[in-house]
Design an enzyme around this catalytic site. Structure first.
Site, PDB file in Angstrom:
ATOM      1  N   ASP A  82     -11.593  21.850   4.495  1.00 24.11           N
ATOM      2  CA  ASP A  82     -11.459  20.935   3.358  1.00 24.11           C
ATOM      3  C   ASP A  82     -10.280  19.966   3.601  1.00 24.11           C
ATOM      4  O   ASP A  82      -9.297  20.351   4.259  1.00 24.11           O
ATOM      5  CB  ASP A  82     -11.204  21.793   2.108  1.00 24.11           C
ATOM      6  CG  ASP A  82     -11.471  21.074   0.803  1.00 24.11           C
ATOM      7  OD1 ASP A  82     -12.162  20.038   0.824  1.00 24.11           O
ATOM      8  OD2 ASP A  82     -10.999  21.564  -0.246  1.00 24.11           O
ATOM      9  N   THR A 233     -10.083  25.709  -7.866  1.00 29.81           N
ATOM     10  CA  THR A 233      -9.158  26.242  -8.878  1.00 29.81           C
ATOM     11  C   THR A 233      -9.752  27.438  -9.627  1.00 29.81           C
ATOM     12  O   THR A 233      -9.069  28.434  -9.871  1.00 29.81           O
ATOM     13  CB  THR A 233      -8.765  25.120  -9.865  1.00 29.81           C
ATOM     14  OG1 THR A 233      -8.207  24.044  -9.094  1.00 29.81           O
ATOM     15  CG2 THR A 233      -7.751  25.586 -10.880  1.00 29.81           C
TER      16      THR A 233
HETATM   17  P1  13P Z   1     -11.066  22.132  -8.072  1.00 28.21           P
HETATM   18  O1  13P Z   1      -9.825  22.828  -7.617  1.00 28.21           O
HETATM   19  O2  13P Z   1     -10.821  21.231  -9.233  1.00 28.21           O
HETATM   20  O3  13P Z   1     -12.201  23.059  -8.282  1.00 28.21           O
HETATM   21  O4  13P Z   1     -11.487  21.128  -6.885  1.00 28.21           O
HETATM   22  C1  13P Z   1     -11.883  21.656  -5.673  1.00 28.21           C
HETATM   23  C2  13P Z   1     -12.015  20.612  -4.627  1.00 28.21           C
HETATM   24  O5  13P Z   1     -12.480  19.523  -4.857  1.00 28.21           O
HETATM   25  C3  13P Z   1     -11.613  20.988  -3.266  1.00 28.21           C
HETATM   26  O6  13P Z   1     -11.668  19.932  -2.366  1.00 28.21           O
END
Ligand code: 13P
Length: 283
Positions: A82, A233
């Site tokens: 990511d 999150t």
């Molecule tokens: P959240 O933490 O808001 O779920 O977002 C995750 C995200 O987009 C990781 O790249």
């Protein structure tokens, strides 16, 4: 089934109007919960790793968990890096066995974003690793990337089209009004922008900032062309709460018990999202 890239799974999701969940894992227990949830609900799934998580445990440890956990999997599973700003980390992930990477050069000027994304595409051209790239600035904190509200801006549709025309990326993450972390108010999602970018580029879109969005927001974004939805999150909360709540209720110093409760909480969160995104039964 061995680990695979995101390419085919996202194309299939795009063509059939559902999204594949990309779940940020933190350790072996969370990776196991994601894969088990997807296997149980017959859903293709993306194990997503932040740069911090990879560096915390080490490349070899993380990839070995993924290989071991998918040894008997009967669903498509990708392991995706990511938001990475560091080409060296991307190279090491590819060498270690990651099947997908995200180059996030969205804070750079447009031409520099194109140049760096092309550099990653050159690295992946011969090895079948899929590539995601970002345009615009998504508000919030993800890993070491902090974007304040006043700095956030949506992707520009014409630039998005040029970006995707020049770069054969597998997944595109334009900033469309969602945010990483907990939403402070009602997010203003730029549905028209999602629709226009999806229609003009034809590239499967990634919806970042999945935690806290309402069910109908997911459904609308997915129907417009978001074929990948990122959740981080929510899993961080499940990770901590699953463990702590068990311990507070039971006060037993047998770590395997709260670890099992943590696994259950993580798995339940993943199942909820898999059903919501329409990927259940699609494997
Ligand atoms: P959240 O933490 O808001 O779920 O977002 C995750 C995200 O987009 C990781 O790249």
């Amino acid at each position: 089934m061995s680990l695979q890239s995101m390419t085919a799974m996202l194309k299939r999701a795009q063509a059939n109007g559902y999204a594949v969940g990309a779940f940020n894992i933190l350790d072996y227990n969370s990776m196991r919960a994601v894969i088990d949830a997807a296997e149980e609900w017959r859903a293709p799934v993306i194990i997503q790793t932040s740069v911090k998580t990879v560096l915390f445990w080490g490349y070899d440890a993380v990839i070995s968990w993924a290989k071991q956990l998918t040894l008997h999997a009967t669903i498509p599973v990708a392991i995706h890096l990511d938001h990475c700003t560091d080409i060296d980390v991307i190279r090491k992930c590819i060498d270690a066995g990651w099947t997908s990477v995200m180059i996030d050069a969205s804070t750079k000027p447009f031409t520099e974003n194109i140049r760096l994304t092309q550099q990653v595409l050159d690295m992946t051209a011969s090895c079948g690793v899929s590539v995601e790239a970002e345009l615009g600035a998504i508000v919030g904190v993800e890993d070491d990337i902090h974007v304040k509200e006043q700095e956030a801006h949506l992707a520009d549709a014409d630039q998005a089209v040029q970006f995707c025309r020049e770069l054969p990326i597998d997944c595109f993450a334009p900033a469309v009004g969602t945010a990483h972390g907990i939403y402070k108010g009602e997010p203003k999602i730029a549905y028209d922008l999602i629709e226009e970018i999806a229609a003009r580029t034809g590239v499967p879109l990634a919806l970042h900032g999945g935690t806290g969005l309402a069910d109908d927001v997911f459904h609308r974004c997915i129907a417009l062309g978001c074929a990948k939805v990122n959740i981080s999150t929510q899993l961080k909360y499940a990770h901590i709460d699953g463990f702590v709540n068990y311990h507070q209720a039971n006060q037993v110093y047998n770590p395997l018990k709260p670890i099992a409760a943590q696994y259950d909480a993580l798995k339940a969160a993943v199942v909820e999202n898999i059903k919501l995104f329409g990927s259940a039964g699609q494997a």
